[in-house]
Design an enzyme around this catalytic site. Structure first.
Site, mmCIF file in Angstrom:
data_model
loop_
_atom_site.group_PDB
_atom_site.id
_atom_site.type_symbol
_atom_site.label_atom_id
_atom_site.label_comp_id
_atom_site.label_asym_id
_atom_site.label_seq_id
_atom_site.Cartn_x
_atom_site.Cartn_y
_atom_site.Cartn_z
ATOM 1 N N CYS A 195 10.900 -3.726 -9.895
ATOM 2 C CA CYS A 195 10.776 -2.897 -11.098
ATOM 3 C C CYS A 195 11.900 -3.174 -12.090
ATOM 4 C CB CYS A 195 10.752 -1.416 -10.715
ATOM 5 S SG CYS A 195 10.612 -0.348 -12.152
ATOM 6 N N HIS A 208 -0.569 20.336 -33.390
ATOM 7 C CA HIS A 208 -1.225 19.631 -34.485
ATOM 8 C C HIS A 208 -0.213 19.109 -35.496
ATOM 9 C CE1 HIS A 208 -4.619 18.704 -37.055
ATOM 10 N NE2 HIS A 208 -3.976 19.243 -38.061
ATOM 11 N N LYS A 225 9.450 -5.879 -18.456
ATOM 12 C CA LYS A 225 8.112 -5.915 -19.069
ATOM 13 C C LYS A 225 8.028 -4.954 -20.250
ATOM 14 C CE LYS A 225 5.473 -2.954 -18.084
ATOM 15 N NZ LYS A 225 4.695 -2.820 -16.870
ATOM 16 N N GLU A 238 -1.177 -6.689 -19.413
ATOM 17 C CA GLU A 238 0.080 -6.376 -20.096
ATOM 18 C C GLU A 238 0.690 -7.623 -20.739
ATOM 19 O OE1 GLU A 238 1.470 -2.457 -17.539
ATOM 20 O OE2 GLU A 238 2.405 -4.355 -17.055
ATOM 21 N N GLU A 295 -3.733 16.448 -28.824
ATOM 22 C CA GLU A 295 -4.462 17.710 -28.975
ATOM 23 C C GLU A 295 -5.950 17.550 -28.648
ATOM 24 O OE1 GLU A 295 -5.072 19.268 -33.095
ATOM 25 O OE2 GLU A 295 -4.077 17.427 -33.725
ATOM 26 N N CYS A 322 8.642 -3.673 -14.137
ATOM 27 C CA CYS A 322 8.444 -2.596 -15.121
ATOM 28 C C CYS A 322 9.429 -2.621 -16.287
ATOM 29 C CB CYS A 322 8.580 -1.227 -14.462
ATOM 30 S SG CYS A 322 8.055 -1.133 -12.769
ATOM 31 N N TYR A 358 -3.328 -5.142 -13.973
ATOM 32 C CA TYR A 358 -2.219 -4.606 -14.778
ATOM 33 C C TYR A 358 -1.403 -5.713 -15.443
ATOM 34 C CZ TYR A 358 -2.250 0.078 -12.457
ATOM 35 O OH TYR A 358 -2.548 1.327 -11.995
HETATM 36 P P1 NDP Z 1 -3.955 -6.523 -9.556
HETATM 37 O O1 NDP Z 1 -4.323 -6.442 -8.146
HETATM 38 O O2 NDP Z 1 -3.865 -5.317 -10.394
HETATM 39 O O3 NDP Z 1 -4.940 -7.535 -10.290
HETATM 40 C C1 NDP Z 1 -5.167 -8.824 -9.824
HETATM 41 C C2 NDP Z 1 -6.187 -9.471 -10.724
HETATM 42 O O4 NDP Z 1 -6.314 -10.849 -10.383
HETATM 43 C C3 NDP Z 1 -7.556 -8.855 -10.602
HETATM 44 O O5 NDP Z 1 -8.140 -8.852 -11.868
HETATM 45 C C4 NDP Z 1 -8.269 -9.805 -9.639
HETATM 46 O O6 NDP Z 1 -9.650 -9.868 -9.851
HETATM 47 C C5 NDP Z 1 -7.660 -11.125 -10.047
HETATM 48 N N1 NDP Z 1 -7.665 -12.105 -8.962
HETATM 49 C C6 NDP Z 1 -7.263 -11.918 -7.683
HETATM 50 N N2 NDP Z 1 -7.383 -13.058 -6.989
HETATM 51 C C7 NDP Z 1 -7.860 -13.986 -7.839
HETATM 52 C C8 NDP Z 1 -8.200 -15.357 -7.709
HETATM 53 N N3 NDP Z 1 -8.059 -15.995 -6.559
HETATM 54 N N4 NDP Z 1 -8.666 -15.994 -8.792
HETATM 55 C C9 NDP Z 1 -8.819 -15.340 -9.971
HETATM 56 N N5 NDP Z 1 -8.519 -14.044 -10.152
HETATM 57 C C10 NDP Z 1 -8.047 -13.383 -9.097
HETATM 58 O O7 NDP Z 1 -2.593 -7.342 -9.547
HETATM 59 P P2 NDP Z 1 -1.453 -7.552 -10.597
HETATM 60 O O8 NDP Z 1 -0.863 -8.850 -10.203
HETATM 61 O O9 NDP Z 1 -1.908 -7.373 -11.994
HETATM 62 O O10 NDP Z 1 -0.462 -6.361 -10.274
HETATM 63 C C11 NDP Z 1 -0.047 -6.072 -8.950
HETATM 64 C C12 NDP Z 1 0.193 -4.612 -8.754
HETATM 65 O O11 NDP Z 1 1.417 -4.254 -9.368
HETATM 66 C C13 NDP Z 1 -0.840 -3.697 -9.380
HETATM 67 O O12 NDP Z 1 -1.929 -3.455 -8.571
HETATM 68 C C14 NDP Z 1 -0.059 -2.456 -9.649
HETATM 69 O O13 NDP Z 1 -0.136 -1.641 -8.521
HETATM 70 C C15 NDP Z 1 1.350 -2.961 -9.866
HETATM 71 N N6 NDP Z 1 1.705 -2.946 -11.292
HETATM 72 C C16 NDP Z 1 1.733 -1.771 -11.965
HETATM 73 C C17 NDP Z 1 2.059 -1.752 -13.297
HETATM 74 C C18 NDP Z 1 2.086 -0.462 -14.042
HETATM 75 O O14 NDP Z 1 2.140 0.583 -13.403
HETATM 76 N N7 NDP Z 1 2.019 -0.474 -15.357
HETATM 77 C C19 NDP Z 1 2.377 -2.968 -14.026
HETATM 78 C C20 NDP Z 1 2.292 -4.141 -13.224
HETATM 79 C C21 NDP Z 1 1.973 -4.114 -11.915
HETATM 80 P P3 NDP Z 1 -10.684 -8.820 -9.185
HETATM 81 O O15 NDP Z 1 -10.647 -7.602 -10.045
HETATM 82 O O16 NDP Z 1 -11.982 -9.530 -9.253
HETATM 83 O O17 NDP Z 1 -10.209 -8.581 -7.797
#
Ligand code: NDP
Length: 452
Positions: A43, A435, A51, A181, A440, A48, A177
């Site tokens: 983080c 407001h 980012k 982002e 709201e 976080c 996510y």
């Molecule tokens: P996520 O699990 O959120 O997303 C992974 C993405 O990659 C999905 O869209 C998935 O597709 C895709 N994917 C997975 N494997 C493959 C592949 N082999 N080829 C192509 N696409 C693929 O992971 P992130 O890396 O974005 O983030 C990890 C975690 O970190 C999050 O789940 C969250 O918990 C945390 N996080 C939280 C944040 C916040 O609170 N703002 C910010 C950043 C991270 P599909 O949907 O089809 O599975």
């Protein structure tokens, strides 16, 4: 009674590990914490915090444009990536220092070295063996990339924070996510961004209207989102990269960033060898008290792959320390946890999506507002805000609140209190509006738009 060097040995000084260590030490426990990278964890060091700083930077681009119709004359704005990265690094160094001071102030011994488990009460760290009555694993996760030809030419979010220069054209792979982002960050800073997602729509698991609404808003800002797009290979061609999709299309770019999920960083820690159960994903199996299959070993945070969010890891660490070293035993409630996506515009959600609520067999009242925020009536920007409440028709309890738009993360934090308390739609309505705000709308939604 065996004598140990420590009451608690924590592996991993991220948000969760540091919280557990400090709280346990506060109860008088003798605590050590090992960290192989930088204190602060994902983080603070590579997640976080940096980012969000980059996200702020990316927003200025539109702020300068929006200022014009408000009467401001803004000179030609230029952006310098090196300045942003240097200042971001300075802030991360400062936070890293604060974390170290907090540990020292709590009398937690910091060992800046990799630790590996030898037996249920012994770890090897910095070339020596130490013993502890309790071990806590808080090692987090690490970006995971599919092993396709040329994947070595790609970067992950880890490297994105340290690029020498801003790529002119970047492809972001993934629809979660991190991908969403960073697509917003790179686009806002002036790069040409293509986001490739293998499925139907980005942000799988979020409310469908939120997903479609955000995708449309991102497209308006110039981000090209290609769905059903799967990368087959990446080839280097001089300073450029050629990205071949499974459908045969070839896209050229300067950089490709993978945000395809994260894997618990549990390899080579000696966990399975001492009897800790690991899932196929590498996640450590734990019970509600964060205890592993080995009674003296607990695990918290992303390495357990429960709800992978910093505040959840912190709470799990706190609950562990209170329960094992204090007088209050409690477990984290992993239900109805609000979260935000710092996309452009951002998303804030708490509770159930419409589809998830219907999946529970409930009849629903859906309330929705889709409007142009006041700021953009004058700025002229074509950006809209979506707010949505998912309400159980019978009990009138608000099951979910969803927002895409300016300040959504800030607003949803307050709404999350009411949703967590089980507030009804009528209780939302009883709160008089502030407001003029966007927030709201959450207390003035009059008529259901769809009935399940
Ligand atoms: P996520 O699990 O959120 O997303 C992974 C993405 O990659 C999905 O869209 C998935 O597709 C895709 N994917 C997975 N494997 C493959 C592949 N082999 N080829 C192509 N696409 C693929 O992971 P992130 O890396 O974005 O983030 C990890 C975690 O970190 C999050 O789940 C969250 O918990 C945390 N996080 C939280 C944040 C916040 O609170 N703002 C910010 C950043 C991270 P599909 O949907 O089809 O599975």
């Amino acid at each position: 009674m065996p004598q140990y060097d420590y009451d608690l040995f924590v592996i991993g000084a991220g948000s969760g590990g540091v919280r557990a260590a400090r709280v346990a030490a506060g109860y008088g426990a003798k605590v050590a914490i090992a960290e192989e990278s930088r204190v602060g964890g994902t983080c603070v060091i590579r997640g976080c915090v940096p980012k969000k700083l980059l996200s702020y930077a990316a927003h200025f681009h539109e702020d300068f444009e929006d200022a014009r119709n408000y009467g401001w004359t803004v000179g030609e704005a230029t952006f310098d990536w090196a300045t942003l990265i240097a200042n971001k690094d300075k802030e991360i160094d400062r936070l890293n220092g604060i974390y170290k001071k907090l540990l020292a102030g709590s009398k937690v011994e910091l060992l800046e070295s990799r630790a590996v488990i030898v037996d249920p009460h012994t770890v090897e760290v910095g070339g020596k063996r130490v013993t502890a009555k309790n071990l806590l694993i808080a090692v987090g996760g690490w970006p995971e990339r599919p092993q396709i030809p040329g994947i070595e030419h790609s970067i992950t979010s880890n490297e994105a924070f340290h690029l020498q220069s801003l790529p002119k054209e970047i492809i972001v792979v993934g629809g979660g996510y991190i991908a969403v982002e960073f697509a917003g960050i790179f686009n806002g800073l002036g790069a040409k961004v293509t986001e490739l997602y293998r499925g139907e729509q980005i942000l799988r698991g979020f409310d469908d209207e939120v997903r479609h609404f955000l995708a449309a808003e991102m497209a308006k800002k110039g981000i090209a989102i290609r769905t059903h797009a799967d990368v087959a290979r990446i080839d280097k061609s001089g300073a450029r990269l050629n990205v071949t999709l499974k459908d045969g299309a070839v896209l050229a770019c300067d950089a490709i960033m993978y945000a395809t999920g994260r894997r618990p960083k549990t390899d080579g820690l000696g966990l399975a060898e001492v009897g800790v159960t690991l899932k196929e994903s590498g996640a450590i199996a734990v019970d509600a008290a964060s205890q592993t299959a080995v009674p003296s070993i607990h695990a918290i945070g992303d390495c357990t792959d429960r709800v992978n969010l910093t505040p959840v890891a912190i709470r799990e660490g706190h609950a562990y320390a209170d329960s094992v070293f204090g007088s209050r035993s409690w477990a984290v409630d992993h239900k109805t946890i609000a979260s935000a996506v710092f996309s452009h515009p951002p998303v804030g959600v708490v509770g159930l999506s419409e589809a998830a609520a219907r999946g529970e067999g409930r009849a629903l009242d859906i309330y929705k507002a889709d409007f142009k925020p006041l700021k953009h009536t004058i700025s002229g920007r074509d950006e809209r805000t979506l707010m949505k409440l998912v309400v159980d028709r019978q009990s009138q309890v608000v099951l979910g609140a969803h927002m895409v738009g300016i300040d959504a993360p800030e607003i949803i934090q307050a709404i999350a209190i009411a949703v967590k308390m089980g507030a009804t739609k009528q209780q939302f309505d009883a709160a008089v509006a502030v407001h003029p705000t966007a927030a709201e709308e959450f207390v003035t939604l009059r008529t259901p738009v769809a009935a399940g």
